[in-house]
Design an enzyme around this catalytic site. Structure first.
Site, PDB file in Angstrom:
ATOM      1  N   TYR A   1     -15.110 -11.526   0.543  1.00 44.10           N
ATOM      2  CA  TYR A   1     -15.905 -10.224   0.091  1.00 44.10           C
ATOM      3  C   TYR A   1     -16.998 -10.445  -0.485  1.00 44.10           C
ATOM      4  O   TYR A   1     -18.107  -9.924  -0.293  1.00 44.10           O
ATOM      5  CB  TYR A   1     -14.929  -9.217  -0.556  1.00 44.10           C
TER       6      TYR A   1
ATOM      7  N   ARG B   1      -6.863  12.090  -4.945  1.00 42.56           N
ATOM      8  CA  ARG B   1      -8.012  11.138  -4.523  1.00 42.56           C
ATOM      9  C   ARG B   1      -9.288  12.199  -4.376  1.00 42.56           C
ATOM     10  O   ARG B   1     -10.249  11.920  -5.083  1.00 42.56           O
ATOM     11  CB  ARG B   1      -8.014  10.389  -3.360  1.00 42.56           C
TER      12      ARG B   1
ATOM     13  N   ARG C   1      -3.101   6.625   1.540  1.00 40.15           N
ATOM     14  CA  ARG C   1      -3.714   7.858   2.272  1.00 40.15           C
ATOM     15  C   ARG C   1      -2.767   8.462   3.272  1.00 40.15           C
ATOM     16  O   ARG C   1      -3.013   9.547   3.828  1.00 40.15           O
ATOM     17  CB  ARG C   1      -5.097   7.288   2.872  1.00 40.15           C
TER      18      ARG C   1
ATOM     19  N   ASP D   1      -7.139  -2.387  -7.252  1.00 40.40           N
ATOM     20  CA  ASP D   1      -7.671  -2.976  -5.875  1.00 40.40           C
ATOM     21  C   ASP D   1      -7.952  -4.736  -6.273  1.00 40.40           C
ATOM     22  O   ASP D   1      -8.093  -5.032  -7.424  1.00 40.40           O
ATOM     23  CB  ASP D   1      -8.834  -2.433  -5.414  1.00 40.40           C
TER      24      ASP D   1
ATOM     25  N   ARG E   1       0.907  -1.201  -0.302  1.00 38.12           N
ATOM     26  CA  ARG E   1      -0.044  -0.006   0.163  1.00 38.12           C
ATOM     27  C   ARG E   1       0.905   1.190  -0.023  1.00 38.12           C
ATOM     28  O   ARG E   1       0.515   2.487   0.792  1.00 38.12           O
ATOM     29  CB  ARG E   1      -0.844  -0.013   1.249  1.00 38.12           C
TER      30      ARG E   1
HETATM   31  O1  CP3 Z   1      -0.002  -1.480  -2.466  1.00 38.89           O
HETATM   32  C1  CP3 Z   1      -0.418  -0.408  -3.115  1.00 38.89           C
HETATM   33  O2  CP3 Z   1      -0.183   0.841  -3.095  1.00 38.89           O
HETATM   34  C2  CP3 Z   1      -1.289  -0.707  -4.457  1.00 38.89           C
HETATM   35  C3  CP3 Z   1      -2.724  -0.538  -4.167  1.00 38.89           C
HETATM   36  C4  CP3 Z   1      -3.649  -1.431  -3.437  1.00 38.89           C
HETATM   37  C5  CP3 Z   1      -4.964  -1.129  -3.025  1.00 38.89           C
HETATM   38  N1  CP3 Z   1      -5.240  -2.286  -2.455  1.00 38.89           N
HETATM   39  C6  CP3 Z   1      -5.297   0.204  -2.901  1.00 38.89           C
HETATM   40  C7  CP3 Z   1      -6.180   0.713  -2.060  1.00 38.89           C
HETATM   41  C8  CP3 Z   1      -3.414  -2.840  -3.073  1.00 38.89           C
HETATM   42  C9  CP3 Z   1      -2.496  -3.852  -3.500  1.00 38.89           C
HETATM   43  C10 CP3 Z   1      -4.584  -3.260  -2.558  1.00 38.89           C
HETATM   44  C11 CP3 Z   1      -5.215  -4.772  -2.266  1.00 38.89           C
HETATM   45  C12 CP3 Z   1      -6.391  -4.826  -1.365  1.00 38.89           C
HETATM   46  N2  CP3 Z   1      -7.511  -4.400  -1.460  1.00 38.89           N
HETATM   47  C13 CP3 Z   1      -6.300  -6.010  -0.471  1.00 38.89           C
HETATM   48  C14 CP3 Z   1      -5.229  -6.931  -0.128  1.00 38.89           C
HETATM   49  C15 CP3 Z   1      -4.273  -6.267   0.579  1.00 38.89           C
HETATM   50  C16 CP3 Z   1      -4.338  -6.319   2.291  1.00 38.89           C
HETATM   51  O3  CP3 Z   1      -4.520  -5.163   2.631  1.00 38.89           O
HETATM   52  O4  CP3 Z   1      -4.610  -7.383   2.577  1.00 38.89           O
HETATM   53  C17 CP3 Z   1      -7.615  -6.063   0.164  1.00 38.89           C
HETATM   54  C18 CP3 Z   1      -8.027  -6.989   1.254  1.00 38.89           C
HETATM   55  C19 CP3 Z   1      -8.277  -4.874  -0.477  1.00 38.89           C
HETATM   56  C20 CP3 Z   1      -9.861  -4.580  -0.179  1.00 38.89           C
HETATM   57  C21 CP3 Z   1      -9.790  -3.138   0.064  1.00 38.89           C
HETATM   58  N3  CP3 Z   1      -9.719  -2.098  -0.504  1.00 38.89           N
HETATM   59  C22 CP3 Z   1     -10.135  -2.809   1.466  1.00 38.89           C
HETATM   60  C23 CP3 Z   1     -10.399  -3.719   2.421  1.00 38.89           C
HETATM   61  C24 CP3 Z   1      -9.942  -1.219   1.400  1.00 38.89           C
HETATM   62  C25 CP3 Z   1     -10.288  -0.427   2.592  1.00 38.89           C
HETATM   63  C26 CP3 Z   1      -8.810  -0.139   3.320  1.00 38.89           C
HETATM   64  C27 CP3 Z   1      -9.148   1.069   4.164  1.00 38.89           C
HETATM   65  O5  CP3 Z   1      -8.064   1.201   4.831  1.00 38.89           O
HETATM   66  O6  CP3 Z   1     -10.014   1.749   4.406  1.00 38.89           O
HETATM   67  C28 CP3 Z   1      -9.614  -0.842   0.149  1.00 38.89           C
HETATM   68  C29 CP3 Z   1      -9.643   0.299  -0.297  1.00 38.89           C
HETATM   69  C30 CP3 Z   1      -8.194   0.810  -0.737  1.00 38.89           C
HETATM   70  N4  CP3 Z   1      -7.327   0.168  -1.853  1.00 38.89           N
HETATM   71  C31 CP3 Z   1      -7.632   1.846  -0.671  1.00 38.89           C
HETATM   72  C32 CP3 Z   1      -6.233   1.917  -1.202  1.00 38.89           C
HETATM   73  C33 CP3 Z   1      -5.128   2.925  -1.447  1.00 38.89           C
HETATM   74  C34 CP3 Z   1      -8.159   3.154   0.246  1.00 38.89           C
HETATM   75  C35 CP3 Z   1      -9.298   3.991  -0.496  1.00 38.89           C
HETATM   76  C36 CP3 Z   1      -9.411   5.326  -0.146  1.00 38.89           C
HETATM   77  O7  CP3 Z   1      -8.409   6.216  -0.845  1.00 38.89           O
HETATM   78  O8  CP3 Z   1     -10.240   5.514   0.544  1.00 38.89           O
END
Ligand code: CP3
Length: 353
Positions: free
Chosen positions: A154, A40, A31, A77, A27
């Site tokens: 999910y 964003r 943020r 994502d 990640r």
């Molecule tokens: O690593 C990176 O920089 C690449 C981008 C990336 C995102 N999601 C961007 C994102 C990657 C590799 C993911 C994978 C992802 N997404 C996983 C597997 C990795 C892990 O963390 O276990 C999972 C379970 C998801 C599902 C998901 N997407 C969740 C649970 C959330 C909410 C997270 C939160 O902290 O609120 C997201 C949204 C998301 N995906 C964000 C980002 C940058 C935040 C979105 C925002 O800007 O509000």
């Protein structure tokens, strides 16, 4: 296409010699970076960022402009696949991902179709090729997908942050239905990752975020077996270069020996597992990626530096280590602590090579 100018990351994944330990951060675009929050905000919604290859490229490059990271990861994502299946993905602020139409009824599951990435996820492949162009072969690009089981969590629960009662009820009471979903997911993930590889992803990572919540027997039958199927179906090389696979099961410490035989070249290790012990257990079979506790980044640059040294020492001398966190970076991380982490890895790790 020649290998990237900085190929330490790809080499470490294949356990080849490198002058230092390469580092990237799960990640890393997100943020905790003010410039991400600005982009964003301008884009409106998170999914609009993902679906716009120009903006996805911009945010992918943001952490690389700040820090000398050894890899870039596609901004997207794991939930793009169930979204493409028509489950109605949305993000409500502060609540994480939700689906309007989670899978509950047998007829819905019977009707579930494999995703054709070129029909439904072309925006991801467009982002991959744009990012590759923008990277100009400086560092490699990581593509990724969720594991079939983590996607199913999910799809069935309809949201994150649950106790997995819906999927576990199905697992025990109607394993045939869960296997059907996992089969469709595995075929979709294979097609999706192969399309990312063809578009220019130089390595791929499978995120099995929730596999660690299963019993031993259930993990092997419902998560690991499908990770193996995915690895089996992936293109091994593109443009004359090997495409390494990274498999990350969060909470998967007890299954490292089995995961090492899944077809992965490297295993992601979370912070609950001792890295040196993990290395002894998997032997020469795979590289390891990890495993600093993301909470360390909430402290000070000095503490970050000393904790980085401990992780490097725990892996010990030799090749085949990619430095990373044990899970995604927290949004409350001060950006200067990330600079301290990357600098410490680059300064301290040459002693081990
Ligand atoms: O690593 C990176 O920089 C690449 C981008 C990336 C995102 N999601 C961007 C994102 C990657 C590799 C993911 C994978 C992802 N997404 C996983 C597997 C990795 C892990 O963390 O276990 C999972 C379970 C998801 C599902 C998901 N997407 C969740 C649970 C959330 C909410 C997270 C939160 O902290 O609120 C997201 C949204 C998301 N995906 C964000 C980002 C940058 C935040 C979105 C925002 O800007 O509000």
């Amino acid at each position: 296409m020649p290998s990237p100018k900085n190929d330490t990351f790809l080499r470490a994944l294949l356990r080849q010699p490198t002058p230092y330990t390469p580092v990237w951060i799960m990640r890393q675009a997100g943020r905790y970076l003010p410039e991400y929050n600005q982009t964003r905000k301008d884009a409106g919604r998170f999914l609009d960022l993902c679906r716009n290859p120009h903006l996805a490229t911009e945010v992918t490059l943001q952490p690389l402009a700040r820090y000398p990271l050894d890899a870039a990861i596609l901004f997207s994502d794991i939930l793009t696949i169930p979204d493409a299946m028509g489950l109605g993905l949305y993000f409500s602020d502060g609540e994480g991902p939700r689906f309007r139409r989670p899978l509950r009824e047998e007829w819905e599951i019977r009707n579930l179709d494999v995703v054709d990435p070129y029909a439904h996820l072309r925006y991801v492949m467009d982002a991959v090729s744009q990012i590759r162009k923008a990277l100009a072969n400086e560092v490699p690009l990581i593509g990724f997908a969720g594991s079939p089981y983590t996607l199913a969590c999910y799809m069935i629960e309809g949201r994150g942050g649950t106790e997995f009662h819906e999927i576990k009820r199905m697992l025990y009471a109607r394993p045939d239905l869960l296997h059907k979903i996992l089969e469709v997911n595995a075929q979709s993930v294979i097609a999706y990752l192969n399309a990312q590889i063809e578009a220019g992803a130089q390595t791929v990572m499978i995120f099995d975020t929730w596999g660690g919540n299963l019993s031993d027997a259930a993990f092997r039958e419902f998560s690991l077996a499908y990770v193996e199927r995915v690895c089996d179906g992936l293109k091994r090389s593109n443009d004359g270069q090997t495409v390494p696979r990274i498999v990350f099961t969060k909470g998967g410490g007890q299954w490292l020996e089995a995961l090492a035989e899944s077809g992965a070249d490297a295993l992601g290790i979370d912070w609950s597992t001792n890295l040196g012990r993990a290395r002894e257990r998997v032997g020469e079979s795979v590289a390891l990626q990890g495993n600093l506790d993301p909470a360390v980044l909430l402290t000070t640059p000095e503490i970050v530096q000393s904790e980085v040294k401990k992780v490097l020492a725990s892996f010990g001398p030799g090749d085949g280590h990619v430095f990373n966190l044990g899970h995604g970076i927290s949004r409350n991380t001060p950006p200067e602590n990330v600079a301290a982490l990357v600098d410490a890895v680059h300064a301290e790790s040459p002693h081990y090579h």
